[in-house]
Design an enzyme around this catalytic site. Structure first.
Site, short mmCIF file in Angstrom:
data_model
loop_
_atom_site.label_atom_id
_atom_site.label_comp_id
_atom_site.label_asym_id
_atom_site.label_seq_id
_atom_site.Cartn_x
_atom_site.Cartn_y
_atom_site.Cartn_z
N ASP A 1 -8.03 -11.56 1.12
CA ASP A 1 -6.82 -11.14 2.10
C ASP A 1 -6.58 -11.91 3.14
O ASP A 1 -5.75 -11.83 3.81
CB ASP A 1 -7.41 -9.58 2.55
CG ASP A 1 -7.40 -8.79 1.34
OD1 ASP A 1 -6.80 -8.91 0.24
OD2 ASP A 1 -8.14 -7.65 1.67
N MET B 1 -1.57 -7.45 -3.30
CA MET B 1 -2.93 -7.26 -2.48
C MET B 1 -2.75 -7.79 -1.31
O MET B 1 -1.96 -8.57 -0.89
CB MET B 1 -4.04 -7.19 -3.20
CG MET B 1 -4.38 -6.31 -4.32
SD MET B 1 -5.98 -6.59 -4.90
CE MET B 1 -6.44 -5.09 -5.82
O1 F6P Z 1 -10.07 -6.51 -0.16
C1 F6P Z 1 -9.91 -7.00 -1.19
C2 F6P Z 1 -8.95 -6.30 -2.08
O2 F6P Z 1 -8.61 -6.84 -3.14
C3 F6P Z 1 -7.68 -5.79 -1.41
O3 F6P Z 1 -6.55 -6.68 -1.15
C4 F6P Z 1 -7.21 -4.25 -1.98
O4 F6P Z 1 -6.77 -3.53 -1.18
C5 F6P Z 1 -8.68 -3.98 -2.26
O5 F6P Z 1 -9.65 -5.16 -2.30
C6 F6P Z 1 -8.84 -3.31 -3.63
O6 F6P Z 1 -10.12 -2.73 -3.84
P1 F6P Z 1 -10.72 -2.04 -5.24
O7 F6P Z 1 -11.39 -3.08 -5.88
O8 F6P Z 1 -11.61 -1.07 -4.79
O9 F6P Z 1 -9.37 -1.44 -6.08
#
Ligand code: F6P
Length: 372
Positions: free
Chosen positions: A153, A195
């Site tokens: 991010d 994301m």
């Molecule tokens: O922080 C990294 C990230 O990939 C974000 O961009 C996204 O919102 C989140 O993690 C997704 O997390 P998970 O792996 O729990 O779906």
């Protein structure tokens, strides 16, 4: 904070926490080689901090000895050989209390005990805002710790960039290149959701590089009337297809972000804004529209050269910091070098896209709409 007696380091532990990001294995290899070259022993904690404070879940042991052989040939691999988790913060661990009600408990005592029992003198904590905030708290409880900033991010403050971001942006850009040709063939609008949580870095940088027509980011609440007007204007100029990039954290003016799930002990899961935008744009423009959600594809796969090198540099720099007697700092990219910044400062605020930054200005000069 600097300690004079740096001879006490014999054994260090490394952990990777939060969502994975390309380059984690490069950090591990960089740190392990640098540590072994100093005669230190290295261990990896499995799955964030779980390997240490939830030993019952790891009958085979929650620590992995990191030898030269164990970390050979891993720089180019995606994911993390240690495993990771973005649930179960040891400082706020959700568990049933005596009445069976789920509450958050501070289990850092067990974690610190685990470090001591295993003779760990210092910790290298590789993670995003959540993991580094935990590292900061552990430092406050007397653990010698160096943080390494990770996240696709790019929303961590005090470092020019986090590793993982370049790989995510490069992949998103490649996807946009592919989407242009199919969108053009069908004269469609293609909406691409990426994301990035509450920051628009991935959407912005991939959108500009991938020649998007519209980029919607959390920092600039959008008005879909404006987006539809932009697409119609392009059509009048003869441009029959459009690419619209939507950050998962984007929100309409006066509206809210789209959340898929809220659960105790875990960060909220964002998603769905791409489909909402696609659906409404189809209605408003009369053009056939499709939505592609890139999601976890942005986190997987091999790191780019940039992320491999940055990961190796961060890993080795973390070990140098320990050797110099530092603690409670995060390694940070400050080109052309790597600096150390207090963990507390690095975790104080989220780094979002400044509205006057030159990438935003460049996008506007290129005629890209932010829907504002
Ligand atoms: O922080 C990294 C990230 O990939 C974000 O961009 C996204 O919102 C989140 O993690 C997704 O997390 P998970 O792996 O729990 O779906």
């Amino acid at each position: 904070m600097t300690r004079k007696d740096n001879n006490i380091i014999r054994r260090i532990a490394i952990n990777t926490g939060g969502g994975d990001a390309p380059g984690l294995n490069a950090v591990i290899r960089g740190a392990v080689y640098a540590a072994l070259n100093r005669g230190w022993e290295c261990f990896g904690i499995r799955d964030g901090y779980n390997g240490l404070f939830l030993p019952e879940q790891y009958p085979e042991g929650g620590l992995i000895q990191l030898t030269r052989d164990r970390v050979r040939n891993i720089t180019h691999l995606g994911g993390t050989i240690l495993g990771t988790t973005n649930r179960g913060n040891p400082l706020k661990y959700p568990m049933p209390d005596e009445e069976g009600v789920i509450r958050e408990f501070d289990r850092s005592g067990e974690l610190i005990e685990g470090l001591k029992e295993n003779g760990i003198d210092a910790l290298i904590a590789v993670g995003g805002d959540g993991s580094l905030a935990i590292a900061n708290e552990l430092a406050g409880k007397g653990i010698r710790v160096i943080g390494v900033p990770k996240t696709i991010d790019n929303d961590l403050d005090k470092t020019v960039i986090t590793f993982g971001f370049d790989s995510a942006v490069s992949f998103a850009t490649e996807c946009m290149d592919r989407l242009h040709s199919t969108a053009e063939s069908h004269r469609r609008i293609m909406v691409v959701e990426v994301m990035g949580r509450y920051a628009g870095w991935i959407a912005l940088e991939s959108g500009v590089s991938g020649s998007a027509d519209v980029i919607l980011i959390p920092e600039i609440p959008f008005d879909l009337e404006r987006v539809a007007a932009k697409i119609k204007a392009l059509q009048r100029q003869g441009r029959k297809h459009s690419i619209v990039v939507v950050a998962e954290g984007a929100k309409p003016k006066g509206g809210d972000i789209s959340v898929i799930e809220r659960r105790q002990g875990a960060p909220e899961r964002l998603g769905g804004m791409g489909n909402l935008v696609a659906h409404k744009l189809e209605e408003m423009t009369g053009k056939e529209t499709r939505c592609v959600v890139l999601g976890h594809l942005l986190r997987g796969g091999s790191p780019t050269t940039f992320d491999r090198l940055l990961g190796l540099r961060f890993g080795a720099a973390a070990v140098r910091a320990l050797e110099e007697g530092k603690s409670n700092v995060m390694v940070a990219l400050d080109p052309p070098t790597v600096q150390y910044v207090p963990l507390e400062q690095a975790t104080k605020r989220m780094k979002t896209v400044p509205l006057d930054c030159d990438i935003i200005l460049t996008a506007r000069d290129l005629g890209i709409s932010f829907g504002d």
